[in-house]
Design a protein around this motif. Sequence first.
Motif, PDB file in Angstrom:
ATOM      1  N   UNK A 231      38.963  39.963  34.186  1.00 60.50           N
ATOM      2  CA  UNK A 231      39.577  39.603  32.902  1.00 60.50           C
ATOM      3  C   UNK A 231      39.260  38.138  32.639  1.00 60.50           C
ATOM      4  N   UNK A 232      38.740  37.846  31.435  1.00 59.88           N
ATOM      5  CA  UNK A 232      38.545  36.447  31.037  1.00 59.88           C
ATOM      6  C   UNK A 232      39.362  36.185  29.776  1.00 59.88           C
ATOM      7  N   UNK A 245      44.153  43.701  42.031  1.00 60.33           N
ATOM      8  CA  UNK A 245      42.836  43.257  42.522  1.00 60.33           C
ATOM      9  C   UNK A 245      41.914  42.760  41.428  1.00 60.33           C
ATOM     10  N   UNK A 246      42.459  42.494  40.258  1.00 60.44           N
ATOM     11  CA  UNK A 246      41.630  42.029  39.129  1.00 60.44           C
ATOM     12  C   UNK A 246      41.353  40.522  39.284  1.00 60.44           C
ATOM     13  N   UNK A 247      40.099  40.114  39.059  1.00 58.68           N
ATOM     14  CA  UNK A 247      39.750  38.685  39.017  1.00 58.68           C
ATOM     15  C   UNK A 247      40.102  38.172  37.625  1.00 58.68           C
ATOM     16  N   UNK A 248      40.956  37.145  37.586  1.00 61.62           N
ATOM     17  CA  UNK A 248      41.412  36.617  36.291  1.00 61.62           C
ATOM     18  C   UNK A 248      40.874  35.201  36.099  1.00 61.62           C
ATOM     19  N   UNK A 249      40.210  34.989  34.984  1.00 61.10           N
ATOM     20  CA  UNK A 249      39.750  33.647  34.607  1.00 61.10           C
ATOM     21  C   UNK A 249      40.342  33.295  33.238  1.00 61.10           C
ATOM     22  N   UNK A 250      40.375  31.989  32.941  1.00 61.53           N
ATOM     23  CA  UNK A 250      40.644  31.544  31.562  1.00 61.53           C
ATOM     24  C   UNK A 250      39.638  30.439  31.269  1.00 61.53           C
ATOM     25  N   UNK A 251      38.917  30.581  30.188  1.00 61.70           N
ATOM     26  CA  UNK A 251      37.863  29.615  29.871  1.00 61.70           C
ATOM     27  C   UNK A 251      38.473  28.312  29.342  1.00 61.70           C
TER      28      UNK A 251
END
Length: 305
Positions: A231-232, A245-251
């Motif tokens: 998720x971004x 187990x989700x990889x979470x980013x925020x730009x």
Amino acid sequence: MSTPTFRAAVVRTPAGPDSIEIINVPVAEPGPGEVRVRIAAAPVNPVDLAVAGGAFHSMGLINQPERTGLGWDFAGTVVATGPGVDLAAGTRVAGLVGGFDRDFGTYAEQIVVPAADVAVVPDGLNLVAASTVPLNALTAAQIVDLLGDAPTDGSRLLVTGAAGAVGGYVASLAQDRGWQVTGLARAEDEEFVRGLGAEFTAHAEPGWDAVADGAVLQERGLALVRDGGTFVGVQPSAVLPSERGITVHAVTVHPDSPRLGGLLARTASGELPARVHAVVPLDQVAQAHRAVAKGGVRGRYVLKP
Ligand SMILES: NC(=O)c1ccc[n+]([C@@H]2O[C@H](COP(=O)([O-])OP(=O)(O)OC[C@H]3O[C@@H](n4cnc5c(N)ncnc54)[C@H](OP(=O)(O)O)[C@@H]3O)[C@@H](O)[C@H]2O)c1
């Protein structure tokens, strides 16, 4: 002799469009590595509404003693250069100033910025169209960096808000990295989204390998990602906790001149859409903010200082 000044839109006590003031600011000369640009066009972006409304002041992210500048991106013409700059006066450039906490912005007749943060606008692309590229196309490119290359066993990417500025660019650019893109947008945006080479949905079900959240759905967007997916988000001040187990980013967008040059070239060639809704004089900045706040605008209001 009186000091030369230029006009700029700022907020002193942020409280929405009515609190935006146009003031005269002394002209500053560019220092080493800097250019002074006469701004021809500056788009109104959603972040500017949040700044003018005081959202980031309340979060403690803006601490300006007197005034806060508005506007993140611009296009214009170099009018003066500091030592060590090899851009000539008269060069058409576009650029991005990042960060919330500043007393200057691009809603202004002039700006002084590092030459390293601007890119030359290609011939054939007008400055109004060029001004709409830096913030949103660079954000999208940096979202795609966070997504990386699509895994061969799971390349289904949902882009929420795919008819918006950030989402539209992500829907295009993610295809370069092998993602099979579906855009989530309003029913009336189907033609635009499909025109980007993406599939379209107005009602997404869960199970996507990755979600890029241009519509700022946040928790609802995360719920659409499959277990172990990516998720971004676009709100670095409200990064979601990971789950399943989700990889979470925020730009957090940052200037990138070579990249911006490439995005401007792709806009000039028509490969990326130019997102202009209307051009209005700087004096009508409050009306433009009110119009954007209503939602449903496609493309940017662009201020002409
Ligand atoms: N972190 C960063 O560095 C960074 C940089 C740039 C932008 N941003 C943020 O990214 C966000 C998007 O910016 P933007 O310029 O792309 O905004 P935008 O042009 O307004 O696009 C948002 C789009 O999402 C659509 N949308 C909203 N809810 C939806 C839903 N439930 N289903 C389908 N579509 C929906 C909107 O449609 P309607 O207009 O019909 O509601 C609009 O088309 C903003 O919050 C902005 O501040 C962050």
